[in-house]
Motif scaffolding. Structure first.
Motif, mmCIF file in Angstrom:
data_model
loop_
_atom_site.group_PDB
_atom_site.id
_atom_site.type_symbol
_atom_site.label_atom_id
_atom_site.label_comp_id
_atom_site.label_asym_id
_atom_site.label_seq_id
_atom_site.Cartn_x
_atom_site.Cartn_y
_atom_site.Cartn_z
ATOM 1 N N PRO A 1 10.876 -27.995 -26.364
ATOM 2 C CA PRO A 1 12.271 -27.550 -26.304
ATOM 3 C C PRO A 1 13.200 -28.641 -25.773
ATOM 4 O O PRO A 1 13.243 -28.908 -24.564
ATOM 5 N N ALA A 2 13.894 -29.276 -26.678
ATOM 6 C CA ALA A 2 14.815 -30.354 -26.312
ATOM 7 C C ALA A 2 15.979 -30.352 -27.295
ATOM 8 O O ALA A 2 15.757 -30.303 -28.511
ATOM 9 N N MET A 3 17.208 -30.423 -26.791
ATOM 10 C CA MET A 3 18.382 -30.371 -27.667
ATOM 11 C C MET A 3 19.393 -31.448 -27.305
ATOM 12 O O MET A 3 19.772 -31.605 -26.141
ATOM 13 N N ASN B 1 28.915 -30.403 -27.261
ATOM 14 C CA ASN B 1 29.086 -29.825 -25.916
ATOM 15 C C ASN B 1 29.324 -28.313 -25.965
ATOM 16 O O ASN B 1 30.179 -27.776 -25.249
ATOM 17 N N VAL B 2 28.541 -27.630 -26.801
ATOM 18 C CA VAL B 2 28.664 -26.183 -26.913
ATOM 19 C C VAL B 2 28.047 -25.483 -25.703
ATOM 20 O O VAL B 2 28.577 -24.476 -25.218
ATOM 21 N N TYR B 3 26.934 -26.020 -25.186
ATOM 22 C CA TYR B 3 26.190 -25.343 -24.129
ATOM 23 C C TYR B 3 26.384 -26.010 -22.770
ATOM 24 O O TYR B 3 26.784 -27.175 -22.677
ATOM 25 N N MET C 1 20.983 -24.664 -19.706
ATOM 26 C CA MET C 1 19.848 -25.172 -20.473
ATOM 27 C C MET C 1 18.705 -25.562 -19.537
ATOM 28 O O MET C 1 17.531 -25.283 -19.819
ATOM 29 N N ALA C 2 19.044 -26.182 -18.418
ATOM 30 C CA ALA C 2 18.013 -26.575 -17.449
ATOM 31 C C ALA C 2 17.324 -25.334 -16.872
ATOM 32 O O ALA C 2 16.096 -25.312 -16.701
ATOM 33 N N ARG C 3 18.115 -24.290 -16.586
ATOM 34 C CA ARG C 3 17.548 -23.062 -16.014
ATOM 35 C C ARG C 3 16.580 -22.402 -16.983
ATOM 36 O O ARG C 3 15.597 -21.776 -16.569
ATOM 37 N N THR D 1 15.084 -29.212 -22.225
ATOM 38 C CA THR D 1 15.594 -30.568 -21.987
ATOM 39 C C THR D 1 16.850 -30.755 -22.819
ATOM 40 O O THR D 1 16.860 -30.455 -24.020
ATOM 41 N N TYR D 2 17.895 -31.274 -22.174
ATOM 42 C CA TYR D 2 19.224 -31.213 -22.822
ATOM 43 C C TYR D 2 20.031 -32.455 -22.532
ATOM 44 O O TYR D 2 20.037 -32.977 -21.416
#
Length: 433
Positions: free
Chosen positions: A407-409, A414-416, A421-423, A427-428
Motif C-alpha cells: 500500500p503506497a500512493m 493532494n487529494v488526501y 494515510m499514515a494512520r 505509505t504516502y
C-alpha cells in the motif's frame, strides 16, 4: 439571429449550443460526415457535463441543426463563426492556421449580403488581417467585417463559462459589426457580463495573454511546492496565504503534476513563437513552458522513488488519465509522459479513468485499462493519483491497504491528508508537503 458555426469541435459545439439556447437559429458545420451524423442522432463527439442535454434539447426545438454543407449552412447568417482547430505546427511550434485559412476562403465564396465573420479559434496576432485579405481576394464584392471574439471556456465547466462569462472580448472597430455582436450577446446582459470592445489585434493578444498568465500561476505554485518539499513547508498553506491577497487570488494555485489540455501548452508555445518573430521575446512564458514539460517527467520519478527506486516488473496503478476531471480530453495530459517514463523504467501500467479510456488508447500503448479504480489497485505495488476526479476523492482507505500488494500512493493532486494515510498504514507522498 441566424448564426453559422464553422467547426463542430469543442469550442464550436459548445458555443453553437449555447447561442441556440439563447434563442438564436444556429447551424453547426463540419467537414466530418460521421461527426455530423452522430450529432444528428444525439451522440456527442466529446464529453462535457450538460452538453448532451443542451444539444438535444435545442435540436428538438429546431434552433440547432448540423450539416456538412458550408454554403448552405451560412446562407442568410448574420454572423459566421470560425471555430476550427489551430494545433501546434510540427517542427516549429507555431499555430497551424491552415484550417482557419481554408474556412475563410470557403466562406468568402458563399457570402451573401453584409456578414460578420467572427474568429472564435485561438489564433496569433494578425490572423484577422489575413482572414480579411483572403476573403477580399476570393470575393472582392463581399460586404463583411472580420471580428475577433476569443473564447475563455474551461473544459468541464464550459457551458457555465459561456452563459456566465467574466467578460466577452470583441475585437472590431466596425460600427455595424459592433451592433451585430451586441445583439448576439444581448441575452447575457441580465448577467451584467461586460462586453469589451477593442482593436482586433488587441483581442487576439488578450486570449494568449490570459492563458499564458494562468499557466504562469500554475507553474509558479508548482515551483513553490518543490521548495516546500526541500525546506519542510506546506504548499497548501502557502497557496492559501498568498491566494487570500486579492491582488493575487486563489484560483490556479493548486500544486500538481503540471498543466495540460487543449489550450495552455499550445497557446504558450504559440505566444513564444509569435513574440520571437516580432523581436519582443516573452522570456517568462518561455521559462514557464520549459519548466512545465520537465515537471511532468519529474512526477514519474516521484512514483519510482516511492516504489523503492525501482519499478521494473512492478505494477503501477494510475488513477486518472485526462488532463483534468470532467472531460475526456487527453491532449498534453501529464499522465502521458508520466506513464511513458514509468514504462521506460520497466513498470507494468494498470489505469482507470471515468471518461478518458477511449482517447487514452489513441496515445498510450501497453496499458491495461480497468473498469474501476479497484481493478487497477488490486495487487498493485504502487499507485499514482494523477487526475482529481470526484470518484477518487473518497476511496475507502482501508480497502486500498487491503487490496494493494504494497500500500503506497503518490498523490499528485493532494487529494488526501498525509496524517490520515499514515494512520491507515499507507505509505504516502503528496506535492509540496
Amino acid at each position: 439571429m441566424r448564426v453559422a458555426m464553422i467547426g463542430s469541435g469543442y469550442v464550436g459545439l459548445v458555443s453553437g449550443a449555447c447561442f441556440a439556447d439563447f434563442g438564436h437559429d444556429v447551424v453547426c458545420v463540419d467537414k466530418d460526415p460521421s461527426k455530423i451524423e452522430r450529432l444528428n442522432n444525439g451522440i456527442m463527439p466529446i464529453y462535457e457535463p450538460g452538453l448532451e442535454q443542451l444539444v438535444t434539447g435545442n435540436a428538438r426545438a429546431g434552433r440547432l441543426t448540423f450539416t456538412t454543407d458550408l454554403a448552405e449552412g451560412i446562407k442568410g447568417a448574420e454572423a459566421v463563426f470560425i471555430a476550427v482547430g489551430t494545433p501546434s505546427r510540427r517542427g516549429d511550434g507555431h499555430a497551424d492556421l491552415s484550417y482557419v485559412h481554408a474556412a475563410a476562403k470557403e466562406i468568402a465564396e458563399a457570402l451573401e449580403g453584409y456578414t460578420v465573420i467572427v474568429n472564435k479559434s485561438t489564433v496569433p496576432v494578425g490572423t484577422g488581417d489575413e482572414v480579411e485579405r483572403i476573403i477580399r481576394e476570393a470575393n472582392p464584392q463581399a460586404d463583411f467585417a472580420v471580428v475577433s471574439n476569443p473564447e475563455f471556456l474551461r473544459e468541464g465547466a464550459a457551458i457555465g463559462d459561456f452563459k456566465r462569462p467574466d467578460r466577452i472580448v470583441i475585437g472590431t472597430q466596425d460600427d455595424r459589426a459592433k451592433a451585430v455582436m451586441t445583439e448576439l450577446y444581448r441575452p447575457l446582459f441580465l448577467n451584467q457580463s461586460p462586453l469589451l470592445f477593442m482593436g482586433r489585434r488587441s483581442a487576439e493578444i488578450t486570449k494568449y495573454a490570459a492563458n499564458a498568465f494562468l499557466a504562469t500561476k500554475i507553474t509558479f505554485i508548482n515551483e513553490m511546492a518543490d521548495l516546500c518539499e526541500a525546506v519542510g513547508g506546506n504548499v497548501q498553506d502557502v497557496a492559501r496565504g498568498i491566494g487570500l491577497d486579492n491582488r493575487i487570488g486563489g484560483k490556479f494555485l493548486n500544486a500538481g503534476p503540471g498543466y495540460g489540455g487543449s489550450c495552455f501548452p499550445k497557446d504558450t508555445l504559440a505566444l513564444v513563437k509569435t513574440a520571437q518573430d516580432a523581436g519582443s521575446p516573452v522570456r517568462i512564458v518561455e521559462t514557464v513552458a520549459a519548466v512545465n514539460e520537465d515537471r511532468k517527467r519529474a512526477m514519474a520519478q516521484k512514483v519510482i522513488a516511492l516504489a523503492g527506486g525501482d519499478v521494473r516488473g512492478k505494477v503501477v496503478a494510475i488513477l486518472g488519465l485526462t488532463f483534468k476531471p470532467n472531460t475526456d480530453d487527453m491532449r498534453d495530459s501529464p499522465a502521458i509522459p508520466i506513464i511513458e517514463v514509468l514504462q521506460a523504467a520497466g513498470a507494468i501500467i494498470r489505469a482507470h479513468d471515468p471518461e478518458g479510456e477511449t482517447q487514452a488508447r489513441l496515445v498510450l500503448t501497453n496499458v491495461e485499462y480497468c473498469a474501476n479504480p479497484w481493478d487497477a489497485l488490486t495487487d498493485a505495488d504502487v499507485a499514482a493519483l494523477v487526475t482529481e476526479w470526484d470518484a477518487f476523492r473518497a476511496l475507502d482507505l482501508d480497502r486500498i491497504k487491503a487490496v494493494m500488494k504494497t500500500p503506497a500512493m503518490a498523490d499528485l493532486r493532494n487529494v488526501y491528508r498525509p496524517e490520515e494515510m499514515a494512520r491507515r498504514g499507507i505509505t504516502y507522498v503528496g506535492i509540496g508537503r
